[in-house]
Scaffold this motif. Structure first.
Motif, mmCIF file in Angstrom:
data_model
loop_
_atom_site.group_PDB
_atom_site.id
_atom_site.type_symbol
_atom_site.label_atom_id
_atom_site.label_comp_id
_atom_site.label_asym_id
_atom_site.label_seq_id
_atom_site.Cartn_x
_atom_site.Cartn_y
_atom_site.Cartn_z
ATOM 1 N N LEU A 57 -11.219 0.945 3.163
ATOM 2 C CA LEU A 57 -11.199 2.393 3.010
ATOM 3 C C LEU A 57 -12.303 3.039 3.834
ATOM 4 O O LEU A 57 -12.099 4.079 4.469
ATOM 5 C CB LEU A 57 -11.343 2.773 1.535
ATOM 6 C CG LEU A 57 -11.250 4.264 1.218
ATOM 7 C CD1 LEU A 57 -9.922 4.845 1.695
ATOM 8 C CD2 LEU A 57 -11.421 4.501 -0.279
ATOM 9 N N GLN A 58 -13.469 2.419 3.859
ATOM 10 C CA GLN A 58 -14.568 2.945 4.657
ATOM 11 C C GLN A 58 -14.206 2.950 6.148
ATOM 12 O O GLN A 58 -14.638 3.821 6.903
ATOM 13 C CB GLN A 58 -15.825 2.105 4.430
ATOM 14 C CG GLN A 58 -17.070 2.679 5.102
ATOM 15 C CD GLN A 58 -18.322 1.892 4.745
ATOM 16 O OE1 GLN A 58 -18.259 0.822 4.149
ATOM 17 N NE2 GLN A 58 -19.468 2.430 5.121
ATOM 18 N N MET A 59 -13.352 2.010 6.554
ATOM 19 C CA MET A 59 -12.920 1.936 7.951
ATOM 20 C C MET A 59 -11.749 2.876 8.236
ATOM 21 O O MET A 59 -11.298 2.984 9.376
ATOM 22 C CB MET A 59 -12.528 0.499 8.301
ATOM 23 C CG MET A 59 -13.688 -0.477 8.267
ATOM 24 S SD MET A 59 -13.150 -2.202 8.515
ATOM 25 C CE MET A 59 -12.683 -2.143 10.254
ATOM 26 N N CYS A 106 -5.621 1.032 1.611
ATOM 27 C CA CYS A 106 -6.665 0.635 0.670
ATOM 28 C C CYS A 106 -6.852 1.712 -0.399
ATOM 29 O O CYS A 106 -7.056 1.402 -1.580
ATOM 30 C CB CYS A 106 -7.968 0.375 1.423
ATOM 31 S SG CYS A 106 -7.897 -1.053 2.520
ATOM 32 N N ALA A 107 -6.761 2.961 -0.004
ATOM 33 C CA ALA A 107 -6.820 4.056 -0.977
ATOM 34 C C ALA A 107 -5.651 3.975 -1.938
ATOM 35 O O ALA A 107 -5.799 4.196 -3.146
ATOM 36 C CB ALA A 107 -6.822 5.399 -0.250
ATOM 37 N N TYR A 108 -4.472 3.626 -1.407
ATOM 38 C CA TYR A 108 -3.280 3.519 -2.253
ATOM 39 C C TYR A 108 -3.478 2.470 -3.344
ATOM 40 O O TYR A 108 -3.197 2.720 -4.520
ATOM 41 C CB TYR A 108 -2.058 3.162 -1.405
ATOM 42 C CG TYR A 108 -0.837 2.875 -2.257
ATOM 43 C CD1 TYR A 108 -0.047 3.915 -2.724
ATOM 44 C CD2 TYR A 108 -0.519 1.577 -2.623
ATOM 45 C CE1 TYR A 108 1.048 3.667 -3.529
ATOM 46 C CE2 TYR A 108 0.577 1.324 -3.434
ATOM 47 C CZ TYR A 108 1.359 2.363 -3.874
ATOM 48 O OH TYR A 108 2.427 2.108 -4.683
ATOM 49 N N TYR A 109 -3.977 1.300 -2.983
ATOM 50 C CA TYR A 109 -4.141 0.243 -3.977
ATOM 51 C C TYR A 109 -5.270 0.553 -4.955
ATOM 52 O O TYR A 109 -5.184 0.210 -6.136
ATOM 53 C CB TYR A 109 -4.349 -1.104 -3.283
ATOM 54 C CG TYR A 109 -3.039 -1.725 -2.869
ATOM 55 C CD1 TYR A 109 -2.179 -2.270 -3.813
ATOM 56 C CD2 TYR A 109 -2.632 -1.723 -1.549
ATOM 57 C CE1 TYR A 109 -0.956 -2.806 -3.453
ATOM 58 C CE2 TYR A 109 -1.416 -2.257 -1.171
ATOM 59 C CZ TYR A 109 -0.580 -2.795 -2.128
ATOM 60 O OH TYR A 109 0.636 -3.321 -1.767
ATOM 61 N N SER A 140 -8.738 10.585 -7.086
ATOM 62 C CA SER A 140 -9.670 10.846 -5.982
ATOM 63 C C SER A 140 -9.350 9.923 -4.805
ATOM 64 O O SER A 140 -9.447 10.329 -3.638
ATOM 65 C CB SER A 140 -11.122 10.659 -6.432
ATOM 66 O OG SER A 140 -11.431 9.291 -6.642
ATOM 67 N N TYR A 141 -8.943 8.699 -5.106
ATOM 68 C CA TYR A 141 -8.534 7.783 -4.029
ATOM 69 C C TYR A 141 -7.200 8.213 -3.437
ATOM 70 O O TYR A 141 -6.983 8.085 -2.219
ATOM 71 C CB TYR A 141 -8.448 6.352 -4.558
ATOM 72 C CG TYR A 141 -9.802 5.728 -4.798
ATOM 73 C CD1 TYR A 141 -10.691 5.535 -3.742
ATOM 74 C CD2 TYR A 141 -10.203 5.332 -6.075
ATOM 75 C CE1 TYR A 141 -11.939 4.975 -3.953
ATOM 76 C CE2 TYR A 141 -11.448 4.768 -6.291
ATOM 77 C CZ TYR A 141 -12.311 4.594 -5.230
ATOM 78 O OH TYR A 141 -13.551 4.045 -5.428
ATOM 79 N N LEU A 142 -6.305 8.725 -4.269
ATOM 80 C CA LEU A 142 -5.018 9.188 -3.747
ATOM 81 C C LEU A 142 -5.231 10.340 -2.765
ATOM 82 O O LEU A 142 -4.586 10.403 -1.713
ATOM 83 C CB LEU A 142 -4.115 9.616 -4.906
ATOM 84 C CG LEU A 142 -2.608 9.598 -4.627
ATOM 85 C CD1 LEU A 142 -2.131 8.196 -4.295
ATOM 86 C CD2 LEU A 142 -1.840 10.144 -5.822
ATOM 87 N N GLY A 147 -3.530 10.143 5.974
ATOM 88 C CA GLY A 147 -2.145 10.171 6.421
ATOM 89 C C GLY A 147 -1.287 9.046 5.907
ATOM 90 O O GLY A 147 -0.273 8.715 6.525
ATOM 91 N N ASN A 148 -1.646 8.443 4.768
ATOM 92 C CA ASN A 148 -0.856 7.330 4.252
ATOM 93 C C ASN A 148 0.373 7.853 3.504
ATOM 94 O O ASN A 148 0.256 8.610 2.545
ATOM 95 C CB ASN A 148 -1.709 6.470 3.323
ATOM 96 C CG ASN A 148 -0.941 5.283 2.797
ATOM 97 O OD1 ASN A 148 -0.317 5.359 1.748
ATOM 98 N ND2 ASN A 148 -0.966 4.184 3.528
#
Length: 410
Positions: A250-252, A257-260, A281-283, A290-291
């Protein structure tokens, strides 16, 4: 000059820029260096590190598009996804995209050449001609084997599209030898499908250690019951590994990764505590990256009453989520949901784009689904919402990456 531009060709390379390199780009960009403005714009586009970053990227590409053909190609891609907000109307314009892309290609843009080949491999708003593209890339590499290494990865995609899996596997191996980290992910999937779990895991783990962002999803789709069947010590270690990988990815700037992280905090799976606020917040961050899966899940939650109490979206905003998901993945069933949006404000803002591109696409999908039903092939209509259900089959369809928001998984 070519080496500098190659550094910003694809998302994976941009994700591996160091903080020092980004700071140098930022400073040189402010001083008017066109190459730095293009490179910094590409970093802003993919990492979207702050509010307004996409607008800044748009303006940098627009400012340098007549100087650098790659900037023109990058700007064309933003038009393809309806992302501009200051230099033109915020709507998708395929004709303008194709016009600028071909112009950039004729002026020598590597980014435009790669994107033009990708579009034609998969038939993205154009005629699919993967055999022809395969022949073109083979000719390019035979005449100039020192061409950018991404061509080898793109040739593997073309082999996949023309049902040449053995050739694709060899080309993924060649691309990996030349430093294309995404090859770890594709090779891991190949061996996963072959049933060679040990070799698949080896590729995933090597990919994680080398920084392949898609490999950082490794084990994130583990079945919750399988996880619970393990002893406490093993559970703890697996959770730690998954969490470290997802946060690093996510940092990259990897939206999956945000989705999971959203899914695990929402459901309380794999050692994560249930925390709805943290989950959403991750979503939100995944949407900024753009996921498509994050965009879709937010739209579903908003449309069917699944948002946290402190969140709300208007009918127009929900419609725009479906529109964004359709733009990023023209084969997704977001188009079906988009077809049912009736909000007056949404329609007044996007009526032309809906009628020009999405209504015809909806009828194409509808006719295709009818054909599938006639043949007795009626897949689970909900399976597309959750990559967990068939994670290793989604990589080929994710816009994954064309080189828009995702980078090569069309």
């Amino acid at each position: 000059m070519n080496q500098l531009l190659q550094k910003f060709l694809i998302k994976d390379r941009i994700q591996h820029l160091t903080d020092e390199e980004v700071n140098q780009l930022r400073q040189a960009s402010r001083q008017g260096d066109a190459f730095a403005q293009y490179g910094y714009g590409r970093w802003l586009y993919y990492l979207n590190p702050h509010q307004g970053a996409m607008k800044d990227a748009e303006e940098l590409f627009f400012k340098t598009k007549d100087v650098l053909p790659d900037s023109m190609a990058a700007y064309a891609l933003m038009i393809r996804y309806g992302e501009p907000v200051s230099t033109r109307p915020s709507e998708m314009d395929i004709e303008e995209y194709q016009k600028l892309l071909l112009q950039a290609k004729e002026q020598g843009s590597l980014l435009a050449s790669v994107q033009y080949a990708r579009d034609r491999i998969y038939g993205t708003f154009c005629e699919a001609e993967p055999i022809k593209v395969t022949e073109e890339i083979e000719k390019l590499l035979s005449e100039n084997p020192n061409s950018d290494s991404f061509w080898y990865l793109l040739l593997a995609f073309a082999y996949e599209a023309t049902n040449r899996p053995e050739d694709a596997e060899k080309m993924y191996e060649r691309a990996l030898e030349l430093g294309e980290l995404d090859s770890y992910f594709y090779l891991a999937n190949i061996y996963q499908k072959k049933g060679n779990t040990a070799l698949a895991e080896e590729y995933f783990e090597d990919g994680c250690s080398k920084g392949c962002t898609m490999c950082l999803l490794y084990q994130s789709d583990m079945d919750a019951e399988e996880y619970e069947s393990l002893n406490e010590s093993t559970q703890f270690q697996i959770h730690q590994n998954i969490d470290e990988r997802l946060r690093r990815g996510l940092q990259m700037g990897e939206g999956y990764c945000a989705y999971y992280l959203w899914m695990h905090y929402k459901n309380g799976n794999l050692g994560y505590p249930k925390n709805e606020d943290k989950a959403f917040s991750y979503l939100k961050r995944g949407i900024e990256l753009g996921n498509t899966f994050c965009i879709t899940q937010m739209a579903i939650a908003a449309q069917y009453g699944g948002l946290p109490e402190n969140m709300s979206l208007s009918p127009c905003e929900i419609g725009e989520l479906w529109l964004q998901a359709a733009r990023y993945d023209i084969d997704s069933e977001a188009i079906i949901e988009l077809n049912e949006v009736t909000d007056d404000l949404f329609m007044s803002k996007h009526k032309n784009e809906i009628k020009k591109y999405w209504e015809p696409r909806f009828f194409e999908l509808f006719e295709s689904e009818e054909d599938s039903d006639d043949k007795g092939n009626n897949p689970d209509e909900d399976s597309w919402y959750n990559p967990r259900d068939d994670f290793f089959d989604h990589w080929k369809n994710d816009d994954d990456e064309d080189d828009g928001r995702f980078d090569a998984y069309v």
